[in-house]
Design a protein around this motif. Sequence first.
Motif, PDB file in Angstrom:
ATOM      1  N   LEU A 126       0.858  -1.175   0.000  1.00 53.78           N
ATOM      2  CA  LEU A 126       0.000   0.000   0.000  1.00 53.78           C
ATOM      3  C   LEU A 126       0.899   1.230   0.000  1.00 53.78           C
ATOM      4  O   LEU A 126       1.840   1.323   0.793  1.00 53.78           O
ATOM      5  N   GLU A 127       0.603   2.182  -0.865  1.00 52.20           N
ATOM      6  CA  GLU A 127       1.332   3.443  -0.867  1.00 52.20           C
ATOM      7  C   GLU A 127       0.617   4.440   0.034  1.00 52.20           C
ATOM      8  O   GLU A 127      -0.605   4.611  -0.056  1.00 52.20           O
ATOM      9  N   VAL A 128       1.361   5.108   0.894  1.00 50.34           N
ATOM     10  CA  VAL A 128       0.815   6.129   1.784  1.00 50.34           C
ATOM     11  C   VAL A 128       0.739   7.464   1.052  1.00 50.34           C
ATOM     12  O   VAL A 128       1.710   7.895   0.418  1.00 50.34           O
ATOM     13  N   ILE A 129      -0.424   8.122   1.138  1.00 53.19           N
ATOM     14  CA  ILE A 129      -0.622   9.446   0.567  1.00 53.19           C
ATOM     15  C   ILE A 129      -1.087  10.370   1.684  1.00 53.19           C
ATOM     16  O   ILE A 129      -2.158  10.169   2.266  1.00 53.19           O
ATOM     17  N   HIS A 130      -0.294  11.359   2.006  1.00 54.44           N
ATOM     18  CA  HIS A 130      -0.606  12.303   3.081  1.00 54.44           C
ATOM     19  C   HIS A 130      -1.579  13.357   2.560  1.00 54.44           C
ATOM     20  O   HIS A 130      -1.322  14.015   1.555  1.00 54.44           O
ATOM     21  N   LEU A 131      -2.705  13.504   3.249  1.00 55.70           N
ATOM     22  CA  LEU A 131      -3.749  14.471   2.873  1.00 55.70           C
ATOM     23  C   LEU A 131      -4.039  15.354   4.081  1.00 55.70           C
ATOM     24  O   LEU A 131      -4.878  15.028   4.907  1.00 55.70           O
ATOM     25  N   ALA A 132      -3.348  16.457   4.191  1.00 58.40           N
ATOM     26  CA  ALA A 132      -3.477  17.317   5.374  1.00 58.40           C
ATOM     27  C   ALA A 132      -4.719  18.189   5.291  1.00 58.40           C
ATOM     28  O   ALA A 132      -5.012  18.764   4.240  1.00 58.40           O
ATOM     29  N   GLY A 133      -5.464  18.286   6.402  1.00 57.74           N
ATOM     30  CA  GLY A 133      -6.623  19.169   6.429  1.00 57.74           C
ATOM     31  C   GLY A 133      -7.708  18.706   7.365  1.00 57.74           C
ATOM     32  O   GLY A 133      -8.143  19.438   8.233  1.00 57.74           O
ATOM     33  N   HIS A 134      -8.181  17.475   7.176  1.00 49.74           N
ATOM     34  CA  HIS A 134      -9.157  16.941   8.132  1.00 49.74           C
ATOM     35  C   HIS A 134      -8.486  16.810   9.495  1.00 49.74           C
ATOM     36  O   HIS A 134      -9.063  17.166  10.523  1.00 49.74           O
ATOM     37  N   ASP A 156     -11.197   9.783   6.433  1.00 57.74           N
ATOM     38  CA  ASP A 156     -12.228  10.833   6.399  1.00 57.74           C
ATOM     39  C   ASP A 156     -11.813  12.012   5.533  1.00 57.74           C
ATOM     40  O   ASP A 156     -12.312  13.129   5.703  1.00 57.74           O
ATOM     41  N   SER A 157     -10.902  11.797   4.574  1.00 55.83           N
ATOM     42  CA  SER A 157     -10.447  12.893   3.716  1.00 55.83           C
ATOM     43  C   SER A 157     -11.261  13.028   2.441  1.00 55.83           C
ATOM     44  O   SER A 157     -11.321  14.116   1.862  1.00 55.83           O
ATOM     45  N   LEU A 158     -11.895  11.948   1.990  1.00 56.87           N
ATOM     46  CA  LEU A 158     -12.713  12.008   0.777  1.00 56.87           C
ATOM     47  C   LEU A 158     -13.874  11.041   0.912  1.00 56.87           C
ATOM     48  O   LEU A 158     -13.683   9.870   1.261  1.00 56.87           O
ATOM     49  N   PHE A 159     -15.064  11.563   0.619  1.00 61.28           N
ATOM     50  CA  PHE A 159     -16.310  10.802   0.668  1.00 61.28           C
ATOM     51  C   PHE A 159     -17.081  10.990  -0.630  1.00 61.28           C
ATOM     52  O   PHE A 159     -16.784  11.913  -1.399  1.00 61.28           O
ATOM     53  N   GLY A 164     -13.408  15.736   3.463  1.00 59.47           N
ATOM     54  CA  GLY A 164     -13.722  15.615   4.876  1.00 59.47           C
ATOM     55  C   GLY A 164     -14.010  16.951   5.532  1.00 59.47           C
ATOM     56  O   GLY A 164     -13.693  18.023   5.004  1.00 59.47           O
ATOM     57  N   ASN A 165     -14.583  16.869   6.713  1.00 54.79           N
ATOM     58  CA  ASN A 165     -14.984  18.059   7.470  1.00 54.79           C
ATOM     59  C   ASN A 165     -13.745  18.805   7.971  1.00 54.79           C
ATOM     60  O   ASN A 165     -12.875  18.230   8.625  1.00 54.79           O
ATOM     61  N   THR A 166     -13.670  20.098   7.663  1.00 53.79           N
ATOM     62  CA  THR A 166     -12.589  20.933   8.201  1.00 53.79           C
ATOM     63  C   THR A 166     -13.139  21.986   9.153  1.00 53.79           C
ATOM     64  O   THR A 166     -12.466  22.956   9.488  1.00 53.79           O
ATOM     65  N   ARG A 167     -14.379  21.815   9.560  1.00 53.40           N
ATOM     66  CA  ARG A 167     -15.003  22.603  10.629  1.00 53.40           C
ATOM     67  C   ARG A 167     -14.912  24.115  10.399  1.00 53.40           C
ATOM     68  O   ARG A 167     -14.658  24.900  11.312  1.00 53.40           O
ATOM     69  N   SER A 175      -6.010  23.361   2.277  1.00 55.65           N
ATOM     70  CA  SER A 175      -4.991  22.311   2.300  1.00 55.65           C
ATOM     71  C   SER A 175      -5.572  20.988   1.828  1.00 55.65           C
ATOM     72  O   SER A 175      -4.975  20.296   0.982  1.00 55.65           O
ATOM     73  N   LEU A 176      -6.748  20.643   2.349  1.00 58.02           N
ATOM     74  CA  LEU A 176      -7.339  19.348   2.021  1.00 58.02           C
ATOM     75  C   LEU A 176      -7.788  19.283   0.574  1.00 58.02           C
ATOM     76  O   LEU A 176      -7.499  18.311  -0.134  1.00 58.02           O
ATOM     77  N   ILE A 177      -8.487  20.293   0.102  1.00 51.71           N
ATOM     78  CA  ILE A 177      -8.977  20.251  -1.276  1.00 51.71           C
ATOM     79  C   ILE A 177      -7.808  20.256  -2.259  1.00 51.71           C
ATOM     80  O   ILE A 177      -7.834  19.557  -3.282  1.00 51.71           O
ATOM     81  N   ASN A 178      -6.743  20.996  -1.933  1.00 58.39           N
ATOM     82  CA  ASN A 178      -5.570  21.002  -2.807  1.00 58.39           C
ATOM     83  C   ASN A 178      -4.894  19.638  -2.837  1.00 58.39           C
ATOM     84  O   ASN A 178      -4.520  19.140  -3.908  1.00 58.39           O
ATOM     85  N   ASP A 179      -4.724  19.019  -1.658  1.00 54.69           N
ATOM     86  CA  ASP A 179      -4.107  17.696  -1.610  1.00 54.69           C
ATOM     87  C   ASP A 179      -4.952  16.658  -2.335  1.00 54.69           C
ATOM     88  O   ASP A 179      -4.425  15.814  -3.079  1.00 54.69           O
ATOM     89  N   VAL A 180      -6.261  16.696  -2.108  1.00 51.65           N
ATOM     90  CA  VAL A 180      -7.147  15.731  -2.763  1.00 51.65           C
ATOM     91  C   VAL A 180      -7.100  15.896  -4.284  1.00 51.65           C
ATOM     92  O   VAL A 180      -7.050  14.908  -5.031  1.00 51.65           O
ATOM     93  N   GLU A 181      -7.099  17.131  -4.756  1.00 50.45           N
ATOM     94  CA  GLU A 181      -7.044  17.364  -6.206  1.00 50.45           C
ATOM     95  C   GLU A 181      -5.717  16.911  -6.804  1.00 50.45           C
ATOM     96  O   GLU A 181      -5.682  16.177  -7.792  1.00 50.45           O
ATOM     97  N   THR A 182      -4.610  17.356  -6.205  1.00 53.10           N
ATOM     98  CA  THR A 182      -3.310  17.116  -6.823  1.00 53.10           C
ATOM     99  C   THR A 182      -2.806  15.699  -6.607  1.00 53.10           C
ATOM    100  O   THR A 182      -2.201  15.101  -7.516  1.00 53.10           O
ATOM    101  N   LYS A 183      -3.050  15.139  -5.430  1.00 53.80           N
ATOM    102  CA  LYS A 183      -2.485  13.831  -5.117  1.00 53.80           C
ATOM    103  C   LYS A 183      -3.397  12.666  -5.489  1.00 53.80           C
ATOM    104  O   LYS A 183      -2.919  11.527  -5.620  1.00 53.80           O
ATOM    105  N   LEU A 184      -4.691  12.944  -5.638  1.00 52.25           N
ATOM    106  CA  LEU A 184      -5.632  11.883  -5.987  1.00 52.25           C
ATOM    107  C   LEU A 184      -6.193  12.091  -7.391  1.00 52.25           C
ATOM    108  O   LEU A 184      -5.888  11.337  -8.312  1.00 52.25           O
ATOM    109  N   PHE A 185      -7.000  13.130  -7.585  1.00 55.96           N
ATOM    110  CA  PHE A 185      -7.705  13.304  -8.855  1.00 55.96           C
ATOM    111  C   PHE A 185      -6.763  13.590 -10.024  1.00 55.96           C
ATOM    112  O   PHE A 185      -7.002  13.109 -11.136  1.00 55.96           O
TER     113      PHE A 185
END
Length: 219
Positions: A126-134, A156-159, A164-167, A175-185
């Motif tokens: 499994l490759e670890v992908i750090h998604l900072a924000g949640h 809880d970073s992508l549903f 995920g909730n950043t309250r 941070s979270l939306i940028n990480d999710v876009e660049t590192k995942l999508f």
Amino acid sequence: MTEYHGNVHVGGPVQTHELAQLMISKVAVGPMNNNAYLLRCRQTDEQVLIDAANDADTLLTVIGSGGITRVITTHQHGDHWQALAQVVAKTGATTVAGREDAEGIPVQTDETVGDGDRIKVGRLGLEVIHLAGHTPGSIALLYDDPTGAPHLFTGDSLFPGGVGNTRGDKKNFESLINDVETKLFDRLPDETWVYPGHGADTTLGTERPSLPEWRGRGW
């Protein structure tokens, strides 16, 4: 074997996704309807658990006599580690968590991980992908199946329907939306199967058209 659809509920049956080299068993536990995932290498029978969230007896039943070598905690929020101490006590498993979240988990983390690290599951990885924000140290786990679509465990970073909730914290959301876009999508194909920390599964292709909406609404 029942066809896998990923819809589970607390007290209900386990759903098992049979891949060519990996078995993925999904079960819902606890009052917050958390998902826990048991991964088994089909060549060696080695097993790894993602999120010992709650209901230790249920998780230990799913794990069975084969035991586990590791428990990976996707992030430090309490609903994802309520059964961790009991599962580790029964199995002797090594604990793994994101480097920035380890101090927030009240069970000692044996191995801290970050972007690009690999966690063995038998002969697979499994490759670890750090998604900072949640949380500061939230991690996703990627199984890049050599015989099919990638499989992504997102905590809880992508549903389905959003990140995920950043309250309401704008900096954490960015941070979270940028990480999710660049590192995942931006990296993974539409057929990538997504296994979240709560609720139903999805795919990146299903969610991709909504990215501008998520960014615009700010949550």
